[in-house]
Design a protein around this motif. Structure first.
Motif, PDB file in Angstrom:
ATOM      1  N   PHE A   1       0.869  -1.168   0.000  1.00 32.46           N
ATOM      2  CA  PHE A   1       0.000   0.000   0.000  1.00 32.46           C
ATOM      3  C   PHE A   1       0.898   1.207   0.000  1.00 32.46           C
ATOM      4  N   THR A   2       0.922   1.896  -1.113  1.00 30.86           N
ATOM      5  CA  THR A   2       1.861   3.004  -1.234  1.00 30.86           C
ATOM      6  C   THR A   2       1.161   4.286  -1.596  1.00 30.86           C
ATOM      7  N   ALA A   3       1.866   5.363  -1.216  1.00 37.25           N
ATOM      8  CA  ALA A   3       1.366   6.693  -1.592  1.00 37.25           C
ATOM      9  C   ALA A   3       2.406   7.324  -2.482  1.00 37.25           C
TER      10      ALA A   3
ATOM     11  N   ILE B   1       1.751  15.166   3.763  1.00 35.18           N
ATOM     12  CA  ILE B   1       0.527  14.407   3.509  1.00 35.18           C
ATOM     13  C   ILE B   1       0.576  13.202   4.416  1.00 35.18           C
ATOM     14  N   GLY B   2      -0.356  13.113   5.279  1.00 35.40           N
ATOM     15  CA  GLY B   2      -0.353  12.047   6.285  1.00 35.40           C
ATOM     16  C   GLY B   2      -0.645  10.697   5.705  1.00 35.40           C
ATOM     17  N   PRO B   3      -0.570   9.686   6.486  1.00 36.10           N
ATOM     18  CA  PRO B   3      -0.814   8.320   5.989  1.00 36.10           C
ATOM     19  C   PRO B   3      -2.284   8.058   5.710  1.00 36.10           C
TER      20      PRO B   3
ATOM     21  N   THR C   1       0.064   4.116   4.499  1.00 36.45           N
ATOM     22  CA  THR C   1       1.143   4.602   3.649  1.00 36.45           C
ATOM     23  C   THR C   1       2.088   5.458   4.472  1.00 36.45           C
ATOM     24  N   THR C   2       3.280   5.641   3.896  1.00 33.46           N
ATOM     25  CA  THR C   2       4.219   6.527   4.579  1.00 33.46           C
ATOM     26  C   THR C   2       3.878   7.972   4.240  1.00 33.46           C
ATOM     27  N   PRO C   3       4.092   8.869   5.182  1.00 29.43           N
ATOM     28  CA  PRO C   3       3.772  10.289   4.894  1.00 29.43           C
ATOM     29  C   PRO C   3       4.735  10.844   3.862  1.00 29.43           C
TER      30      PRO C   3
END
Lengths: 253, 605
Positions: free
Chosen positions: B24-26, B99-101, B113-115
């Motif tokens: 799960f990535t951002a 941008i938060g998780p 996700t990582t911020p």
């Protein structure tokens, strides 16, 4: 007077030329017969017996060498050929067979080129056997002396002249053969040879088992012994390479 | 549309699929944006997920989204799905915004996700239009392509020379990847300069696929399309710092043409322009450490890696002149191709040939591995028992930092007598020996004498020899002495004869005296007596004696002329009296006269 001298000479010299030993002669005949029939192993035994009985003879050594050669024992053949060569250095058959047997050995030893005069000189002093030369010396000296005696006692001037010059020539021949004999004796003294008997021998740089290996030689190769030291012998090849080998790896000629 | 989507989502959610690796990535399309620009944020999961909760997006205004895209594929009965939630955000303020998780639940497990940190600078504004593009299987992911004009291409298109380690031992293998990172459309690209890689022994890893393999990679939170341009394995050849020179490539970047009207439709339908762009990678420095000196085995020749060695012999019981094969196999990972030749020691009697080297080495991202085989052809030339000594091999293991010594077993070879003598000779004889053409192909026959009529060699120099040698000269000397003695003796005989001559003459005269009556016998005896006397006295053989000789000999001995004449007269008289009668002198007178003469001569000589 002359007659007396000749008789004396015959009495003294004849036994040297006729070392007639019936038993040895019978053995020799037997050996020759066995060889002729192709029984080389038996011939070796027979000839060897003659040699073991203390007979030094170029003929027996040569025949023994032939028997060994036919039995495919090249090193032994070469050993006895060389022994025969030493007794009768001018013999063509012996020299030919040495050359022939050498083709069956593994090592090719290139002899350094000899100066042609040296070569000629060696072949000259090796032409006759030492015994022949010794007997010739004695005969020449005695004959020359006898002619000098004739010169002293004859009343005829022509005989006097003739005997003097022929005595001079014959005495010179006698001294020459004496000199050649001494040269030949010295030659064999200086060229004290041996034949390698082990299949392959590492020639070492020093007379110790863990010395460096200098080169490798194989059975049948003739080497010259320079020195003996505690079961080791220093050897030189005809090509000039020197080193130490175990005395048990070779047999002296 | 929405209903459709939710049905689909529901369907997907219902399907209970288990994924081995859920990611799960951002991601954002850029990390630095100007105010007024649109930031695209995509949260994607490569599995089914539900209860997706976007972050708060503080500092941004959500202008689009969530755009949910689902993809389901069924391959060989295995269904895989992925969901992406996209938002278009416009920053509301300058500065750094995080941008938060976002969170999602998949397979009963929550993921987040990582911020991502976004830097917002003062921008010109403008809105990038969205352009849908199909993603090909290997081609660059269109979602990673920036839309619109890119002002600073260097951020979006760059080369990186990536090495798996920057510190290595001498000879230790290093894998270098020359990677292209891009977020722009590349129309064309060609290398201008490939690094020389001086100071390394390099081996390129051959790719099986000629086409570029694109994948997506996130670098500093930004998604890039990445491809490996060149993969190389490097073996440092000397210690110290070795710099890998930058690689340079020329690209043609395809961009949307600058919008003249500012109409988004214009941009949408509008053309594009190609921009040439040169990309240069940054140089990489490798620190090469020397191999430690401590514990370095003598047999070490520079092998670095991890190896194993085996040796084998195809047969160990042969005949002379039969060939045998001895094989040494070094296998493992490391600088196999740089291995120095292994020099096994063979018995000196073995003829050996240069080894045949067979490499089975593969290069891949893991490094160079495989095996190298040395096959030695050996020909034992003589019978005997021989030993092939063990071969020692050492290598340095960079993983442990230690040297490892390996050894093969020793082999024993039993060589039997070979077949055929001839081969034995030809193998060793070279030009010189073969030149000897032997016409008679055998030794000469034995000497068939049946008498040992040859003397021993010890005659020369023996006592007998020397005795016989001096025999001649000694005889000659003896003869000389004898001759001298005989001469002296002979001289005495003459003297004696001469001394006795008078007495003998007297005897003859006495016998003549008895024949005084017989005239003929008297003179004969007298004549003989005188002649004999003169012969002995003067040492002249009787036969050589004559009148003249007597006269000259007597003269030589300085006798009186009268006495000589008297003697000659007497001799003449005696000779004459033998044939004719003598008158005027009696026999007695002649006898006395002869007696007187002899006495006179005796006295004088």
């Amino acid at each position: 007077m002359m007659k007396r001298i000749i008789y004396l000479l015959l009495i003294i010299v004849m036994p040297i030329y006729a070392l007639a030993n019936d038993e040895a002669n019978i053995l020799l005949k037997k050996g020759n017969d066995q060889y002729a029939k192709g029984q080389y192993k038996e011939a070796i035994t027979t000839y060897q017996k003659i040699v073991n009985d203390g007979h030094q003879s170029a003929l027996v050594y040569y025949n023994l060498g032939n028997a060994y050669f036919k039995n495919e024992d090249v090193p032994s053949a070469l050993l006895y050929y060389e022994k025969a060569h030493k007794l009768s250095p001018g013999d063509d058959d012996i020299n030919f067979n040495i050359q022939f047997a050498n083709q069956k050995t593994a090592d090719k030893v290139e002899a350094g080129t000899e100066f042609f005069i040296t070569k000629w000189w060696h072949s000259f002093i090796l032409r006759f056997s030492l015994t022949t030369l010794a007997v010739l010396t004695i005969l020449f000296i005695i004959a020359g002396s006898a002619l000098l005696i004739v010169y002293r006692f004859t009343n005829s001037v022509s005989i006097k002249k003739w005997s003097f010059y022929s005595a001079l020539v014959i005495l010179l021949l006698g001294f020459a053969s004496m000199f050649v004999a001494s040269r030949q004796d010295q030659y064999f003294d200086a060229h004290h040879g041996a034949i390698i008997f082990s299949t392959s021998v590492n020639v070492k740089s020093a007379p110790t088992p863990n010395a460096k290996n200098l080169f490798l030689i194989h059975d049948g190769t003739k080497v010259e012994i320079l020195e003996d030291n505690n079961g080791w012998m220093k050897i030189r090849l005809a090509s000039g390479n020197e080193g130490w080998i175990n005395a048990s790896d070779a047999k002296e000629i | 549309m929405k209903i459709k989507l939710s049905i689909l989502t529901l369907l997907l959610c219902c399907s209970s699929l288990v994924f081995a690796q859920v990611k799960f990535t951002a991601s954002v399309n850029k990390t630095t944006i100007g105010t007024g620009e649109v930031l695209e944020v995509t949260f994607s999961i490569n599995a089914n997920g539900d209860r997706f909760a976007p972050p708060a997006f503080g500092g941004f205004q959500v202008v689009g989204g969530p755009n949910v895209s689902n993809s389901v594929s069924m391959i060989n009965g295995v269904t895989s799905a992925s969901i992406a939630y996209g938002y278009d955000l416009v920053p509301t303020k300058e500065g750094e915004i995080t941008i938060g998780p976002a969170t999602i639940v998949s397979g009963g497990r929550p993921y987040s996700t990582t911020p991502i940190k976004i830097k917002v600078v003062k921008g010109q504004g403008g809105q990038a239009s969205q352009q849908a593009q199909q993603q090909s299987s290997n081609g660059p992911d269109s979602r990673n392509i920036q839309r619109g004009r890119v002002s600073d291409i260097s951020k979006s298109l760059f080369l990186r020379a990536e090495v798996d380690k920057t510190t290595a031992y001498l000879g230790q293998q290093i894998t270098m990847n020359l990677r292209l990172y891009t977020r722009v459309n590349i129309a064309n690209g060609e290398p201008e300069k490939i690094p020389d890689l001086n100071g390394f022994y390099s081996q390129e890893i051959k790719s099986t696929n000629p086409n570029a393999q694109w994948r997506t990679e996130i670098l500093n939170g930004v998604r890039y399309n990445v491809t490996d341009i060149k993969q190389t394995i490097l073996f440092p050849e000397h210690e110290g710092n070795i710099t890998i020179e930058p690689a340079i490539m020329n690209f043609i970047v395809r961009q949307q043409a600058a919008s003249t009207s500012g109409d988004p439709f214009d941009a949408f339908f509008g053309g594009y322009e190609d921009v040439k762009y040169k990309v240069k990678s940054t140089p990489v420095v490798i620190h090469v450490k020397p191999l430690p000196l401590a514990g370095k085995p003598a047999e070490f020749t520079g092998a670095v890696g991890k190896f194993n060695i085996e040796a084998s012999l195809d047969k160990n019981d042969v005949k002379a002149n039969d060939a045998i094969n001895y094989t040494i196999k070094v296998s493992g990972t490391g600088n196999l191709k740089l291995l120095k030749p292994i020099n096994p020691t063979f018995p000196a009697d073995f003829e050996k040939y240069e080894p045949k080297i067979t490499d089975t080495i593969t290069e891949n991202a893991g490094g160079s591995s495989g095996n190298r085989k040395y096959t030695y052809l050996l020909i034992p030339r003589h019978q005997g028992d021989f030993t092939i000594d063990p071969v020692k091999f050492a290598y340095f293991n960079p993983a442990t930092g230690r040297y490892v010594s390996l050894s093969t077993p020793a082999f024993h070879v039993k060589v039997a007598k070979g077949t055929g003598d001839g081969s034995n000779v030809t193998a060793f004889s070279n030009a010189g020996k073969q030149d000897v053409k032997v016409l008679s192909n055998d030794i000469r026959y034995i000497k068939t004498g049946t008498e040992l009529n040859e003397a021993g060699s010890d005659f020369y120099g023996s006592g007998l020899y020397y005795f016989l040698l001096i025999f001649g000269p000694a005889g000659f000397l003896g003869a000389l002495v004898y001759g001298k003695w005989r001469d002296k003796n002979n001289a005495d005989v003459v003297g004696l004869k001469s001394r006795k001559a008078g007495k003998i003459a007297a005897k003859h005269l006495a016998s003549a005296k008895q024949q005084l009556n017989n005239k003929k016998a008297f003179y004969e005896n007298l004549f003989r007596g005188l002649y004999g006397y003169l012969s002995d006295k003067l040492n002249i053989p009787y036969s050589d004696l004559n009148r003249e000789k007597i006269a000259s000999e007597l003269k030589a001995r300085s006798l009186d002329e009268s006495l000589i004449n008297e003697m000659l007269d007497t001799l003449d008289l005696c000779e004459m009296a033998r044939y004719a009668p003598v008158s005027g002198i009696t026999e007695q007178q002649v006898l006395d006269k002869a007696q007187n003469m002899i006495n006179n001569i005796e006295n004088k000589i």
